[in-house]
Structures are given as structure tokens and as C-alpha cells.
Design a protein around this motif. Structure first.
Motif, PDB file in Angstrom:
ATOM      1  N   LEU A 162       0.826  -1.203   0.000  1.00 58.13           N
ATOM      2  CA  LEU A 162       0.000   0.000   0.000  1.00 58.13           C
ATOM      3  C   LEU A 162       0.865   1.259   0.000  1.00 58.13           C
ATOM      4  N   LYS A 163       2.037   1.163   0.583  1.00 59.51           N
ATOM      5  CA  LYS A 163       2.989   2.277   0.508  1.00 59.51           C
ATOM      6  C   LYS A 163       3.379   2.538  -0.947  1.00 59.51           C
ATOM      7  N   GLU A 164       3.584   1.477  -1.708  1.00 62.10           N
ATOM      8  CA  GLU A 164       3.986   1.611  -3.110  1.00 62.10           C
ATOM      9  C   GLU A 164       2.852   2.122  -3.983  1.00 62.10           C
ATOM     10  N   ALA A 165       1.610   1.987  -3.509  1.00 63.63           N
ATOM     11  CA  ALA A 165       0.451   2.318  -4.335  1.00 63.63           C
ATOM     12  C   ALA A 165       0.194   3.812  -4.443  1.00 63.63           C
ATOM     13  N   GLY A 166       0.761   4.588  -3.560  1.00 55.75           N
ATOM     14  CA  GLY A 166       0.489   6.017  -3.563  1.00 55.75           C
ATOM     15  C   GLY A 166       1.245   6.755  -4.654  1.00 55.75           C
ATOM     16  N   ASP A 167       0.507   7.372  -5.564  1.00 54.87           N
ATOM     17  CA  ASP A 167       1.167   8.149  -6.623  1.00 54.87           C
ATOM     18  C   ASP A 167       0.348   9.383  -6.987  1.00 54.87           C
ATOM     19  N   GLY A 168      -0.369   9.899  -6.021  1.00 60.00           N
ATOM     20  CA  GLY A 168      -1.168  11.088  -6.269  1.00 60.00           C
ATOM     21  C   GLY A 168      -2.523  10.814  -6.879  1.00 60.00           C
ATOM     22  N   SER A 169      -2.969   9.574  -6.842  1.00 58.63           N
ATOM     23  CA  SER A 169      -4.265   9.209  -7.436  1.00 58.63           C
ATOM     24  C   SER A 169      -5.391   9.210  -6.414  1.00 58.63           C
ATOM     25  N   GLY A 170      -5.202   9.908  -5.320  1.00 59.33           N
ATOM     26  CA  GLY A 170      -6.235   9.962  -4.295  1.00 59.33           C
ATOM     27  C   GLY A 170      -6.355   8.642  -3.556  1.00 59.33           C
ATOM     28  N   LEU A 171      -7.572   8.270  -3.216  1.00 58.19           N
ATOM     29  CA  LEU A 171      -7.824   7.036  -2.473  1.00 58.19           C
ATOM     30  C   LEU A 171      -8.126   5.848  -3.380  1.00 58.19           C
ATOM     31  N   TRP A 172      -7.949   6.008  -4.675  1.00 58.65           N
ATOM     32  CA  TRP A 172      -8.266   4.919  -5.605  1.00 58.65           C
ATOM     33  C   TRP A 172      -7.499   3.628  -5.316  1.00 58.65           C
ATOM     34  N   PRO A 173      -6.233   3.680  -4.846  1.00 56.54           N
ATOM     35  CA  PRO A 173      -5.557   2.422  -4.505  1.00 56.54           C
ATOM     36  C   PRO A 173      -6.309   1.607  -3.458  1.00 56.54           C
ATOM     37  N   LEU A 174      -7.032   2.301  -2.572  1.00 54.42           N
ATOM     38  CA  LEU A 174      -7.814   1.589  -1.557  1.00 54.42           C
ATOM     39  C   LEU A 174      -9.001   0.861  -2.178  1.00 54.42           C
ATOM     40  N   VAL A 175      -9.563   1.433  -3.244  1.00 57.16           N
ATOM     41  CA  VAL A 175     -10.639   0.743  -3.959  1.00 57.16           C
ATOM     42  C   VAL A 175     -10.096  -0.557  -4.549  1.00 57.16           C
ATOM     43  N   GLY A 176      -8.899  -0.469  -5.158  1.00 63.58           N
ATOM     44  CA  GLY A 176      -8.264  -1.677  -5.679  1.00 63.58           C
ATOM     45  C   GLY A 176      -7.988  -2.681  -4.577  1.00 63.58           C
ATOM     46  N   ALA A 177      -7.557  -2.187  -3.420  1.00 63.12           N
ATOM     47  CA  ALA A 177      -7.251  -3.076  -2.299  1.00 63.12           C
ATOM     48  C   ALA A 177      -8.499  -3.788  -1.788  1.00 63.12           C
ATOM     49  N   ARG A 178      -9.581  -3.043  -1.638  1.00 57.84           N
ATOM     50  CA  ARG A 178     -10.816  -3.675  -1.154  1.00 57.84           C
ATOM     51  C   ARG A 178     -11.378  -4.635  -2.194  1.00 57.84           C
ATOM     52  N   ALA A 179     -11.192  -4.332  -3.483  1.00 61.13           N
ATOM     53  CA  ALA A 179     -11.620  -5.267  -4.530  1.00 61.13           C
ATOM     54  C   ALA A 179     -10.807  -6.552  -4.440  1.00 61.13           C
ATOM     55  N   GLY A 180      -9.509  -6.423  -4.177  1.00 59.62           N
ATOM     56  CA  GLY A 180      -8.674  -7.612  -3.981  1.00 59.62           C
ATOM     57  C   GLY A 180      -9.109  -8.413  -2.772  1.00 59.62           C
ATOM     58  N   ASN A 181      -9.445  -7.712  -1.682  1.00 58.85           N
ATOM     59  CA  ASN A 181      -9.990  -8.377  -0.490  1.00 58.85           C
ATOM     60  C   ASN A 181     -11.208  -9.215  -0.846  1.00 58.85           C
TER      61      ASN A 181
END
Length: 282
Positions: A162-181
Motif C-alpha cells: 500500500l505504501k507503493e500504491a500512492g502516486d497522487g491518485s487519491g484514495l483509488w488504490p484503496l478501492v483496488g485493495a478492497r476489490a482484492g480483499n
């Protein structure tokens, strides 16, 4: 700000784990997660749309990978919580989940100030002390600590990715994470249903459903707080402070289930407070 965000994540994770564990004890880990995770996904989607940002392929991929690791961790963690006691399972998982990001942070070249480093070390010691159990408890829950360790390793990978996922795209990486969950949990439930038709009691009743929904929202909220903390600061610091969540789970279990808090666990909680104070001052 990093300290406040990470401690907020720890508080939210701690309450979410307690509520999710309570639901698991009356049903099963997978059935509880089938309520918690979609609720968390809906919460994250709404928060993401409200806060703005645009998804990128890279951020969503990192987030999705984190979600697969986190989903695997959730399954084993909730199974461990269902076997109990919470005052053993949560700290063992947290200790494992904090060590991996600390190692990754050091490899990334992170260097903490002396005061902050001492605070982080005290927090790690505190997590270990809170996790100590009596021999009788160990025999009664032989598989619980093992599954807790596995879940902690998965959560550690989740923190790192999740540290690597941050690139200025807002909270969208969390959407990907919850989809993976959600994907890993749905697949696991489908496989289990095929292998064993009796998948345990359903999550039923207003109270149990409410606890599952609240747990899902709090877990997703904790993800968001950690994500903001780790993007604003160092991986090692954010992960260790977030991994203090067992203190909350232990205290809530002490109140609700009368799980006895041993002297060494009280010492661990006191050391945790000292560690947080040093990190804050530093």
C-alpha cells in the motif's frame, strides 16, 4: 500528522477486529467477512468519489495486490479470532505485521531520529509483551497463534504494497485493495462451499449484522488512515504505530469477555504508551 493518522488507524483497526471477531465466534470467519468486506468497499468507493483523484493502472495494480494479501490475512485472522482468545491472537498478528514493514523501511534507506527510533523499539517490545500467554491458554488454542502469525505476515505485505500504491491518485488504490480483499474472500468461500456444503451458521439477527457492518466500515476507515499516514511519512513508523491496534482489541475483550489481562500484558500496554509518547515528542 503521521503519528495521529497512524494511531487513528490503530484505534479503528482495534475496534473493527473486536467486532469482527465477535461475529466470527457466532458464525464463521468467511461468512463474517462476506458482510464486512463489501461494506468496506462501498465505504471506500464513496470516500474516494468525494475526495477526488483519478485512478492509474499502477496505483490500482499495487492496491489490488495489497488487497489480495490483506484478504488472505483477514481470513486467517478471523479464523484465529474465532478460536480465541483475542488477547493472544491480535498481538501475535500485530507483531508479525510490524516487523516486515520495519525491515522493508530499513532496506528503503529510512532512518529514524534517535528519540523516534527508541519509541518504535518500545512499541515493538510492547506488542510482544501484550502477546504473551499462559501455558494453559496455549494448549487450548494451539492453532490460534499459528494462524495469527500467518495473518500478520499477510498484513505486513499489505502495509508494504500500500505504501507503493500512492502516486497522487487519491484514495483509488484503496478501492483496488478492497476489490482484492473481496475477490480472495469470495473465491475462498466458493471453494469451501464446494468442498464442504456445511459452511457454518449464517450471520443473522439485527445485532450481529450491525456489528459486521460497523466492523467493515471501521476496517476500511483504518485502511484509509494508514494509507494517508504512510504516504505522508515513513513506512517503518506508520506501520509500527498502526500495529498497536491489539491494545484496543485486548481492552475491549477484557471488558466484553472477561479475558484476564496478565501483569506482563499490563506492562506491555504501559510500554506502548511510553513508546507512542517518544514518537510524538520526536
Amino acid at each position: 500528522m503521521v503519528t495521529l493518522l497512524a494511531l487513528g488507524a490503530a484505534l479503528s483497526y482495534g475496534v473493527a477486529d473486536f467486532l469482527g471477531g465477535a461475529v466470527s465466534r457466532r458464525s464463521t470467519a468467511l461468512r463474517a467477512l462476506l458482510w464486512c468486506v463489501p461494506t468496506g468497499l462501498a465505504f471506500v468507493v464513496i470516500a474516494t468519489l468525494l475526495t477526488g483523484g483519478s485512478p492509474t493502472t499502477s496505483s490500482m495494480a499495487w492496491g489490488f495486490g495489497a488487497g489480495l494479501a490483506g484478504g488472505t490475512g483477514l481470513i486467517t485472522f478471523y479464523r484465529a479470532l474465532a478460536q480465541g482468545p483475542m488477547s493472544v491472537v491480535a498481538p501475535v498478528s500485530a507483531l508479525t505485521s510490524s516487523l516486515l514493514p520495519v525491515g522493508a523501511g530499513l532496506l528503503r534507506g529510512e532512518r529514524l531520529d534517535t528519540t523516534v527510533l527508541l519509541g518504535v523499539l518500545l512499541c515493538l517490545v510492547a506488542i510482544g509483551l501484550v502477546s504473551m500467554e499462559e501455558n494453559g491458554e496455549e494448549r487450548r488454542t494451539a492453532h490460534g497463534p499459528i494462524m495469527a502469525g500467518v495473518s500478520g505476515a499477510c498484513f505486513g505485505v499489505f502495509f508494504i504494497l500500500l505504501k507503493e500504491a500512492g502516486d497522487g491518485s487519491g484514495l483509488w488504490p484503496l478501492v483496488g485493495a478492497r476489490a482484492g480483499n473481496l475477490l480472495i474472500i469470495v473465491v475462498a468461500f466458493a471453494v469451501l462451499s464446494r468442498l464442504r456444503p456445511d459452511t457454518g451458521s449464517k450471520v443473522s439477527g439485527r445485532l450481529l449484522i450491525a456489528l459486521a457492518l460497523i466492523s467493515g466500515v471501521l476496517d476500511a476507515g483504518a485502511n484509509a488512515l494508514y494509507f494517508l499516514a504512510v504516504q505522508d511519512g515513513m513506512l517503518s513508523l506508520a506501520a509500527v504505530l498502526t500495529s498497536l491496534y491489539p491494545a484496543i482489541t485486548v481492552l475491549m475483550a477484557r471488558i466484553a469477555y472477561s479475558e484476564r489481562l496478565r501483569a506482563v500484558q499490563r506492562i506491555g500496554l504501559a510500554i506502548a504508551a511510553a513508546g507512542v509518547a517518544l514518537v510524538t515528542v520526536g
